[in-house]
Every structure is written in C-alpha cells, then in structure tokens.
Design an enzyme around this catalytic site. Structure first.
Site, PDB file in Angstrom:
ATOM      1  N   ASP A 120      -7.706  -1.340  -2.293  1.00 34.18           N
ATOM      2  CA  ASP A 120      -7.578  -2.518  -1.430  1.00 34.18           C
ATOM      3  C   ASP A 120      -6.590  -2.267  -0.289  1.00 34.18           C
ATOM      4  OD1 ASP A 120      -5.120  -2.589  -2.687  1.00 34.18           O
ATOM      5  OD2 ASP A 120      -5.401  -4.526  -3.663  1.00 34.18           O
ATOM      6  N   GLU A 170       0.134  -5.450  -2.259  1.00 33.05           N
ATOM      7  CA  GLU A 170      -1.238  -5.919  -2.195  1.00 33.05           C
ATOM      8  C   GLU A 170      -1.489  -6.649  -0.869  1.00 33.05           C
ATOM      9  OE1 GLU A 170      -2.864  -4.408  -4.183  1.00 33.05           O
ATOM     10  OE2 GLU A 170      -2.819  -5.075  -6.258  1.00 33.05           O
ATOM     11  N   HIS A 222      -3.560  -0.833  -0.541  1.00 27.32           N
ATOM     12  CA  HIS A 222      -2.120  -0.952  -0.826  1.00 27.32           C
ATOM     13  C   HIS A 222      -1.381   0.371  -0.755  1.00 27.32           C
ATOM     14  CE1 HIS A 222      -3.159  -0.700  -5.416  1.00 27.32           C
ATOM     15  NE2 HIS A 222      -2.841   0.500  -4.985  1.00 27.32           N
TER      16      HIS A 222
HETATM   17  C1  F6R Z   1       1.210   4.458  -7.308  1.00 25.08           C
HETATM   18  C2  F6R Z   1       0.964   3.918  -5.987  1.00 25.08           C
HETATM   19  C3  F6R Z   1      -0.393   3.414  -5.635  1.00 25.08           C
HETATM   20  C4  F6R Z   1      -1.440   4.535  -5.631  1.00 25.08           C
HETATM   21  C5  F6R Z   1      -2.815   3.990  -5.303  1.00 25.08           C
HETATM   22  C6  F6R Z   1      -3.887   5.052  -5.395  1.00 25.08           C
HETATM   23  O1  F6R Z   1       2.564   4.808  -7.453  1.00 25.08           O
HETATM   24  O2  F6R Z   1       1.853   3.862  -5.199  1.00 25.08           O
HETATM   25  O3  F6R Z   1      -0.344   2.809  -4.368  1.00 25.08           O
HETATM   26  O4  F6R Z   1      -1.077   5.512  -4.692  1.00 25.08           O
HETATM   27  O5  F6R Z   1      -3.129   2.932  -6.164  1.00 25.08           O
HETATM   28  O6  F6R Z   1      -4.057   5.413  -6.725  1.00 25.08           O
HETATM   29  P1  F6R Z   1      -4.973   6.671  -7.114  1.00 25.08           P
HETATM   30  O7  F6R Z   1      -4.235   7.877  -6.617  1.00 25.08           O
HETATM   31  O8  F6R Z   1      -5.022   6.641  -8.612  1.00 25.08           O
HETATM   32  O9  F6R Z   1      -6.281   6.482  -6.433  1.00 25.08           O
END
Ligand code: F6R
Length: 245
Positions: A131, A138, A133
């Site tokens: 999304d 969020e 973030h």
């Molecule tokens: C986790 C974080 C999140 C992830 C994001 C992508 O510490 O900061 O913003 O970077 O959710 O997650 P993945 O890498 O699992 O796709």
C-alpha cells in the site's frame, strides 16, 4: 540487488566504523543481510562499533520468552535470526521498537531521543509495502509524523499474513493490528537511504511512489521530497511500470 545494497552499506561501515544504520525487516532485505553476513565472515567487515535502529515492530509481540506464542513472528526475532546473531554487532548497540512496552507513547518519545543521541541515522534501509508504506506508515500518515503507534491496513495484514503467520497457524484475526513505527518525518531526517523492491507485485506501487503525485496516501512518495542521498534498487519486474527509465 542484494550485493549492490550490501556494497553501499559495507562502504559506509568501512568509511565510518561507528555509523548508525536504520534497518528494515520483511522479505526484501533478507538477501542484503545475507550478503552482509558473507562480507563479515569472509572479508572481515567489522560491525563492532555500528549502531542500528529498526523501523518498526508489531505491537503486542516481542522477544519475551514468556510469550512463546508470538515469539517467532517478532521483528526483533527476525533481526536476530537474519542478521545480528551472525555478525559481531553488540546487541546493546541494536535498537528495535519494543512491541511489549507497557507505555507505547513514552517508548516512542524515548526512541526518537535515542536516535538523536546516537547522532541521527547515517543510512536508512527501506522497502516499500503493497500500500506504499515505509516502515508501517500507512496511507494518510503525515510526512511530519514521528515514531508512534499506527493501525495497520487490511492490505498490510493480508500481505504479512503469509510471511509471518501461515507457518505458525495463527488466524488472521489474532495477528497484531497495530505496530510501532518510525514516522515519515523521522525517516526523512536520515542522511542517506537505500530503497529496495523486487517482483511484479511491487511494480504499480513503485511507479506511484517514484513518478506519481507526492501524497501521504502513498507514504513512500515522500522519496520525491527527500533531501538526502537515496539509491533505489529495483529488479526488472518491480521497475516494469516506470515511465521514465
Ligand atoms: C519492515 C518495513 C516494511 C517493509 C514492507 C515491504 O520493517 O519497514 O515497510 O519494508 O512492508 O515488505 P516486504 O519486503 O516483505 O515486501
């Protein structure tokens, strides 16, 4: 991707052995952490003076051994298993938001203070959520936001369900719905950053963040107003919707 990202981190550690790293969890940086472990084991990359601050942690879980139910899903556990236990970092130099804190508000203030006391973050590692973030900021999180408790969107819960909970058989309703996260304002103060994304699943959101309007509906679009040096590292699939390559 992982070699390139780890190379940037390793260069900084060699130049500034007491540097402050901001770290992310999730599936994306695992390869980067593996490469850092290799550099430590095979080339003597020295983490003994490095300090780290993680972006986020689920609220209500942590590495408290009295709560085995949630143990393996905490980001603290993730960092320990995927990086810290394999390198010569001092655990007292690592900081991860405490998902089990009794007073989240006070904790978040103190986390910000700790980052300041360490001299600020030299290099922040970032992924990007489905999304849009950064950390757990969020959609709708202000660009001035600081470390705080944030409610997770349905999309984030769905995205993270598989990675963290399917294996443990924990129903989605019992997944944490809140997290502690550094704010976008906190992240934007890092002196430099790298953002990693891979896979076709990330193509739309990467294009929105990098080329779409700057909006807190896609908090990673704050990249376009970031004043530090940032390197964006994408594989072909994640970059496939960018127009200006
Ligand atoms: C986790 C974080 C999140 C992830 C994001 C992508 O510490 O900061 O913003 O970077 O959710 O997650 P993945 O890498 O699992 O796709």
């Amino acid at each position: 991707m992982s070699k390139y990202a780890a190379g940037i981190i390793a260069d900084l550690i060699r130049r500034k052995p007491d540097c402050v790293l901001g770290l992310a969890t999730g599936s994306t940086p695992i390869g980067t952490y593996r490469e850092l472990i290799r550099l430590h084991k095979e080339e003597g990359l020295d983490f003994s003076r490095v300090k780290t601050f993680n972006l986020d942690e689920y609220l209500g879980i942590g590495m408290d051994l009295s709560k085995p139910y949630h143990l393996d899903q905490s980001y603290a556990r993730f960092m320990y298993e995927e990086l810290f236990k394999h390198i010569n970092i001092k655990l007292e130099n690592t900081h991860i938001p405490d998902g089990l804190t009794k007073n989240p508000e006070e904790f978040c203030k103190a986390y910000e203070e700790e980052i300041k006391k360490a001299g600020g973050i030299d290099l922040q590692v970032l992924g990007i959520g489905g999304d849009g973030h950064w950390g757990f900021n969020e959609p709708g999180s202000p660009f001035t936001s600081r470390t705080r408790v944030e409610a997770l969107t349905k999309q984030t819960i769905d995205d993270n369900y598989e990675a963290f909970y399917k294996a443990a058989g924990i129903p989605k309703e019992e997944m944490p719905h809140y997290a502690i996260t550094m704010g976008i304002g906190t992240i934007l103060e890092a002196r430099s950053a790298i953002m990693l994304a891979n896979g076709a699943k990330k193509a739309d959101i990467v294009a929105k963040a990098l080329e779409g309007p700057v909006t807190n509906e896609v908090t990673a679009s704050a990249i376009q107003i970031y004043k530090g040096d940032i390197t964006v590292i994408l594989d072909k699939d994640a970059a496939s919707k960018l127009k200006n390559l």
